[in-house]
Design an enzyme around this catalytic site. Structure first.
Site, short mmCIF file in Angstrom:
data_model
loop_
_atom_site.label_atom_id
_atom_site.label_comp_id
_atom_site.label_asym_id
_atom_site.label_seq_id
_atom_site.Cartn_x
_atom_site.Cartn_y
_atom_site.Cartn_z
N LYS A 38 42.78 26.40 69.67
CA LYS A 38 43.15 27.01 70.96
C LYS A 38 43.56 28.47 70.73
O LYS A 38 43.82 28.88 69.59
CB LYS A 38 44.31 26.23 71.57
CG LYS A 38 45.58 26.30 70.73
CD LYS A 38 46.63 25.31 71.20
CE LYS A 38 47.87 25.41 70.35
NZ LYS A 38 48.74 24.23 70.49
N ARG A 136 57.54 17.87 78.22
CA ARG A 136 56.47 18.78 78.59
C ARG A 136 55.42 17.97 79.33
O ARG A 136 55.69 17.52 80.43
CB ARG A 136 55.93 19.47 77.31
CG ARG A 136 55.19 20.74 77.53
CD ARG A 136 54.93 21.51 76.24
NE ARG A 136 54.00 20.83 75.34
CZ ARG A 136 53.49 21.38 74.24
NH1 ARG A 136 53.83 22.62 73.90
NH2 ARG A 136 52.68 20.72 73.46
N TYR A 267 59.63 57.86 71.62
CA TYR A 267 60.30 57.66 72.92
C TYR A 267 61.75 57.26 72.73
O TYR A 267 62.07 56.40 71.91
CB TYR A 267 59.61 56.55 73.71
CG TYR A 267 58.26 56.93 74.25
CD1 TYR A 267 58.12 57.97 75.17
CD2 TYR A 267 57.13 56.22 73.87
CE1 TYR A 267 56.87 58.30 75.68
CE2 TYR A 267 55.88 56.53 74.39
CZ TYR A 267 55.76 57.57 75.29
OH TYR A 267 54.53 57.89 75.80
N MET A 315 52.39 52.68 72.99
CA MET A 315 51.29 51.79 73.40
C MET A 315 50.16 51.79 72.36
O MET A 315 49.63 50.73 72.03
CB MET A 315 50.76 52.21 74.77
CG MET A 315 49.80 51.20 75.36
SD MET A 315 49.23 51.65 77.00
CE MET A 315 50.69 51.48 77.99
#
Ligand SMILES: *Cc1c(COP(=O)(O)O)cnc(C)c1O
Length: 377
Positions: A38, A136, A267, A315
């Site tokens: 998966k 779940r 930043y 980013m």
């Protein structure tokens, strides 16, 4: 793709195959090892990873959604493909057309599958999922007898096996493991006498640490990709056979930036140069899966040495301190995950820096970058 990225994930198919073989030797011949592929095989690539496992002998594959199963089948996979999360009613046909195996966790889904089978004049084999402790997905083990009776009334439904999932198998001492195994025993009680019936409870943790509960089929994910579900503490002492990480991630230094003492970096200026510094600017950021929470925490490998990441990860960029690596030049390789000369950074170490698990690091890097495949000695 003709214009390749600076950032390259590289997958070692030999390691994938070796991990599969190590697990099959652990569980013994009577237990099947299903490869959980998966999420694009935990970042390793659905089709190529499944092929690597298949070449090593794997015949059972697990995915979350039916679209992944269709893709895998259409790639030529001939094994059994388990769909763990069901599908929308209008997609049910694909179970039949692509010979996919449903893992069913509700009566509604049993009804829909039976109805479709009836219309096609076929039967369908299913696994039933019971919830033995995850809170779940799954039927309640207390309702096993009722679920079994319900299935008996649907002649198109053939129960092949029963599945459940350990919440804490990565810790063999966890007190819940025994209760989960007991609930599982209750869940299979009404079914287990049918010939060929399949019991499956173990993920990688159960496969490695709870051998008495292997049943007939274990479902391995993280271990096949070379990591222990409990992180670095799971690694056996060196010299013993160990799982081999298969994924590495490298980039190219874009520029070397000389920074004066006292300057703020990136930043928010979360880091100030304590002295004159040389920074390697790397074209890797959180959009490439290099998580922002690694800011001021991670290290990368340049020139065979460790270079700390300074300031916030942007980013598409981040900066590593190469003040002590004077040979570092633009165009040099930087390894973010993997080996360079004598140094290695693995997904457990990266996960430790940002308080997560190797699984998340592998998915983030593997599924956001170009991948290539190779064999190793
Ligand atoms: C993902 C998954 C696994 C594999 O878990 P690992 O800890 O990666 O081995 C097994 N079973 C189910 C149902 C899963 O969703």
């Amino acid at each position: 793709m003709t214009l390749s990225s600076y950032n390259q994930v590289s997958i070692d198919e030999t390691a994938l195959a070796a991990n599969y073989r190590l697990l099959t030797s652990r569980v013994g011949e009577s237990v099947r090892v299903l490869a959980m592929v998966k999420s694009d095989a935990y970042g390793h690539g659905l089709v190529p990873a499944a092929r690597a496992f298949a070449r090593a002998g794997c015949r059972d594959f697990g995915v979350a959604e039916i679209g992944e199963g269709v893709e895998l089948r259409e790639s030529g996979c001939r094994g059994e493909i388990f769909i763990f999360l069901g599908c929308a009613a209008e997609q049910i046909d694909y179970y039949f057309s692509h010979r996919l195996t449903p893992v069913v966790f509700s009566r509604d889904d049993l009804n829909v599958l039976a109805e479709m089978a009836r219309r096609r004049g076929e039967k369908i084999g299913v696994y039933l999922k019971f919830d033995c402790g995850m809170a779940r997905l799954g039927f309640d083990p207390d309702m096993a007898a009722a679920v079994a009776r319900y299935c008996m009334e649907l002649p198109e439904i053939e129960v092949i096996g029963v599945i459940s999932h350990y919440p804490c198998a990565d810790d063999p001492a966890a007190s819940s493991n025994e209760a989960v195994a007991e609930a599982f025993a209750a869940a299979i009680e009404p079914f287990y006498r049918s010939p060929g019936f399949v019991r499956s409870l173990c993920n990688s943790g159960g496969t490695l640490y709870l051998p008495e509960t292997h049943g007939d089929l274990v479902r391995a994910g993280i271990a096949l990709y070379g990591y222990y579900p409990d992180g670095p503490s799971g690694r056996p002492p060196s010299g013993n056979p160990a799982l081999r990480p298969a994924l590495s991630f490298a980039t190219t230094i874009l520029q070397i930036n000389k920074v004066k003492a006292g300057r703020g970096i990136s930043y928010g200026h979360t880091y100030h140069a304590p002295h004159d510094m040389r920074l390697a600017v790397l074209p890797v950021g959180y959009s490439d899966g290099y998580l922002r929470c690694l800011s001021n925490r991670a290290e990368v490998l340049i020139g065979g040495r460790r270079a700390p990441v300074r300031g916030r990860i942007c980013m598409n960029l981040c900066m590593a301190d190469v003040t002590d690596i004077p040979t570092a030049r633009a165009g040099d390789e930087a390894v973010l995950l993997g080996r360079q000369q004598e140094q290695t950074i693995d997904a457990d170490e990266i996960a430790g820096w940002c308080e997560t698990i190797s699984y998340e690091i592998l998915c983030a890097l593997g599924n956001n970058n170009e991948r290539s495949y190779h064999q190793s000695p």
